[in-house]
Scaffold this motif. Structure first.
Motif, PDB file in Angstrom:
ATOM      1  N   LEU A 120      21.454   8.422 -12.869  1.00 48.83           N
ATOM      2  CA  LEU A 120      21.009   9.329 -13.927  1.00 48.83           C
ATOM      3  C   LEU A 120      19.592   9.864 -13.749  1.00 48.83           C
ATOM      4  CD1 LEU A 120      22.445   7.375 -16.986  1.00 48.83           C
ATOM      5  CD2 LEU A 120      23.445   9.338 -15.806  1.00 48.83           C
ATOM      6  N   GLN A 121      18.717   9.116 -13.094  1.00 47.10           N
ATOM      7  CA  GLN A 121      17.324   9.548 -13.015  1.00 47.10           C
ATOM      8  C   GLN A 121      16.600   8.919 -11.846  1.00 47.10           C
ATOM      9  OE1 GLN A 121      15.842   8.216 -16.776  1.00 47.10           O
ATOM     10  NE2 GLN A 121      15.215   6.235 -15.997  1.00 47.10           N
ATOM     11  N   ILE A 122      15.444   9.471 -11.551  1.00 47.89           N
ATOM     12  CA  ILE A 122      14.543   8.910 -10.552  1.00 47.89           C
ATOM     13  C   ILE A 122      13.280   8.465 -11.280  1.00 47.89           C
ATOM     14  CG2 ILE A 122      13.123   9.387  -8.528  1.00 47.89           C
ATOM     15  CD1 ILE A 122      15.169  11.463  -7.678  1.00 47.89           C
ATOM     16  N   ASP A 123      12.946   7.192 -11.156  1.00 55.36           N
ATOM     17  CA  ASP A 123      11.727   6.642 -11.747  1.00 55.36           C
ATOM     18  C   ASP A 123      10.708   6.405 -10.641  1.00 55.36           C
ATOM     19  OD1 ASP A 123      12.715   6.480 -14.363  1.00 55.36           O
ATOM     20  OD2 ASP A 123      13.650   4.537 -13.956  1.00 55.36           O
ATOM     21  N   THR A 124       9.451   6.641 -10.942  1.00 58.99           N
ATOM     22  CA  THR A 124       8.381   6.341  -9.999  1.00 58.99           C
ATOM     23  C   THR A 124       7.417   5.352 -10.628  1.00 58.99           C
ATOM     24  OG1 THR A 124       7.000   8.165 -10.755  1.00 58.99           O
ATOM     25  CG2 THR A 124       8.515   8.636  -8.950  1.00 58.99           C
ATOM     26  N   ILE A 125       6.761   4.584  -9.789  1.00 63.44           N
ATOM     27  CA  ILE A 125       5.676   3.733 -10.274  1.00 63.44           C
ATOM     28  C   ILE A 125       4.416   4.172  -9.549  1.00 63.44           C
ATOM     29  CG2 ILE A 125       7.030   1.738 -10.988  1.00 63.44           C
ATOM     30  CD1 ILE A 125       6.418   0.396  -8.367  1.00 63.44           C
ATOM     31  N   ASP A 126       3.352   4.238 -10.276  1.00 62.69           N
ATOM     32  CA  ASP A 126       2.080   4.685  -9.724  1.00 62.69           C
ATOM     33  C   ASP A 126       1.352   3.488  -9.133  1.00 62.69           C
ATOM     34  OD1 ASP A 126       0.046   6.426  -9.067  1.00 62.69           O
ATOM     35  OD2 ASP A 126      -1.004   6.105 -10.965  1.00 62.69           O
ATOM     36  N   GLU A 127       1.928   2.959  -8.072  1.00 66.71           N
ATOM     37  CA  GLU A 127       1.336   1.798  -7.424  1.00 66.71           C
ATOM     38  C   GLU A 127       1.173   2.085  -5.942  1.00 66.71           C
ATOM     39  OE1 GLU A 127       1.982  -2.974  -6.708  1.00 66.71           O
ATOM     40  OE2 GLU A 127       3.048  -1.978  -8.312  1.00 66.71           O
ATOM     41  N   THR A 128       0.016   1.753  -5.435  1.00 63.28           N
ATOM     42  CA  THR A 128      -0.251   1.795  -4.005  1.00 63.28           C
ATOM     43  C   THR A 128      -0.369   0.351  -3.560  1.00 63.28           C
ATOM     44  OG1 THR A 128      -1.412   3.896  -4.171  1.00 63.28           O
ATOM     45  CG2 THR A 128      -1.874   2.549  -2.236  1.00 63.28           C
ATOM     46  N   TYR A 129       0.346  -0.007  -2.501  1.00 59.34           N
ATOM     47  CA  TYR A 129       0.322  -1.379  -2.016  1.00 59.34           C
ATOM     48  C   TYR A 129      -0.335  -1.383  -0.643  1.00 59.34           C
ATOM     49  CZ  TYR A 129       1.654  -6.221  -1.506  1.00 59.34           C
ATOM     50  OH  TYR A 129       1.612  -7.584  -1.368  1.00 59.34           O
ATOM     51  N   ILE A 130      -1.343  -2.229  -0.470  1.00 61.99           N
ATOM     52  CA  ILE A 130      -2.090  -2.284   0.777  1.00 61.99           C
ATOM     53  C   ILE A 130      -1.880  -3.642   1.442  1.00 61.99           C
ATOM     54  CG2 ILE A 130      -4.402  -2.266   1.797  1.00 61.99           C
ATOM     55  CD1 ILE A 130      -5.192  -0.289  -0.420  1.00 61.99           C
ATOM     56  N   VAL A 131      -1.547  -3.607   2.731  1.00 63.29           N
ATOM     57  CA  VAL A 131      -1.442  -4.805   3.558  1.00 63.29           C
ATOM     58  C   VAL A 131      -2.584  -4.715   4.560  1.00 63.29           C
ATOM     59  CG1 VAL A 131      -0.037  -6.091   5.203  1.00 63.29           C
ATOM     60  CG2 VAL A 131       1.062  -4.882   3.301  1.00 63.29           C
ATOM     61  N   CYS A 132      -3.468  -5.706   4.521  1.00 59.01           N
ATOM     62  CA  CYS A 132      -4.669  -5.651   5.347  1.00 59.01           C
ATOM     63  C   CYS A 132      -5.013  -7.064   5.803  1.00 59.01           C
ATOM     64  CB  CYS A 132      -5.803  -5.055   4.506  1.00 59.01           C
ATOM     65  SG  CYS A 132      -7.311  -4.756   5.381  1.00 59.01           S
ATOM     66  N   GLY A 133      -5.314  -7.247   7.078  1.00 64.06           N
ATOM     67  CA  GLY A 133      -5.713  -8.563   7.533  1.00 64.06           C
ATOM     68  C   GLY A 133      -5.740  -8.695   9.043  1.00 64.06           C
ATOM     69  N   PHE A 134      -6.126  -9.890   9.486  1.00 66.80           N
ATOM     70  CA  PHE A 134      -6.218 -10.212  10.908  1.00 66.80           C
ATOM     71  C   PHE A 134      -5.018 -11.049  11.326  1.00 66.80           C
ATOM     72  CE2 PHE A 134     -10.614  -9.403   9.825  1.00 66.80           C
ATOM     73  CZ  PHE A 134     -11.080  -8.712  10.931  1.00 66.80           C
ATOM     74  N   GLN A 135      -4.628 -10.881  12.584  1.00 65.03           N
ATOM     75  CA  GLN A 135      -3.566 -11.697  13.160  1.00 65.03           C
ATOM     76  C   GLN A 135      -4.004 -12.192  14.527  1.00 65.03           C
ATOM     77  OE1 GLN A 135      -0.422  -8.715  12.892  1.00 65.03           O
ATOM     78  NE2 GLN A 135       0.685 -10.134  11.589  1.00 65.03           N
ATOM     79  N   LEU A 136      -3.785 -13.468  14.784  1.00 63.35           N
ATOM     80  CA  LEU A 136      -4.014 -14.051  16.084  1.00 63.35           C
ATOM     81  C   LEU A 136      -2.782 -13.785  16.943  1.00 63.35           C
ATOM     82  CD1 LEU A 136      -6.063 -15.705  17.687  1.00 63.35           C
ATOM     83  CD2 LEU A 136      -4.944 -17.773  16.836  1.00 63.35           C
ATOM     84  N   MET A 137      -2.983 -13.339  18.179  1.00 63.97           N
ATOM     85  CA  MET A 137      -1.854 -12.986  19.043  1.00 63.97           C
ATOM     86  C   MET A 137      -1.842 -13.874  20.289  1.00 63.97           C
ATOM     87  SD  MET A 137      -2.038  -8.806  18.921  1.00 63.97           S
ATOM     88  CE  MET A 137      -3.454  -8.722  19.974  1.00 63.97           C
TER      89      MET A 137
END
Length: 144
Positions: A120-137
């Motif tokens: 019936l409809q399209i809903d949006t959420i005004d959210e920005t999600y950020i993934v940030c960090g260090f990884q050891l390889m």
């Protein structure tokens, strides 16, 4: 309950590298909302060799998607709008045709434009999600 995986495939020719990295990120918030984010980066690098190899490089997001599932209603909000980058450094030591590798990677990815679609409809959420960090390889290289 956060799980992050990062897998890279890479080729180096005449000290210049080209590769792709796949990242997967899953977590739950304190309110039990579930976040699942994935992306791919196209990576470029330069390698300096003497007794040891030293590689520095950067990656730019080439695609991905994200899903936020609200615990209160079970509603899923999805997006394929992702941007960001990664920078990395790797040190290696060669033995015969093999190389042991260890490095560090910094990632910063931003997901936005989350939408939920029903019949019936399209809903949006005004959210920005950020993934940030260090990884050891850690890795293994093969030369031929």
């Amino acid at each position: 309950d956060t799980k992050v995986t990062n897998t890279s495939f890479y080729g180096i020719w005449k000290n210049y590298g080209l590769g792709v990295t796949q990242m997967s990120y899953k977590t739950k918030s304190t309110t039990k909302n579930e976040y699942e984010m994935t992306n791919s980066t196209m990576d470029f690098s330069y390698t300096y060799e003497e007794d040891w190899t030293v590689t520095v490089g950067f990656g730019n997001v080439s695609g991905g998607n994200g899903t936020i599932t609200l615990s209160s209603s079970g509603t899923k909000y999805k997006t394929d709008s992702v941007s960001g980058f990664g920078i990395f450094g790797i040190v290696g030591k060669e033995w015969e045709h093999y190389e042991g590798l260890v490095g560090l990677r910094f990632n910063s990815f931003k997901y936005s434009g989350f939408q939920s679609q029903s019949t019936l409809q399209i809903d949006t959420i005004d959210e920005t999600y950020i993934v940030c960090g260090f990884q050891l390889m850690f890795g293994v290289g093969v030369s031929f």
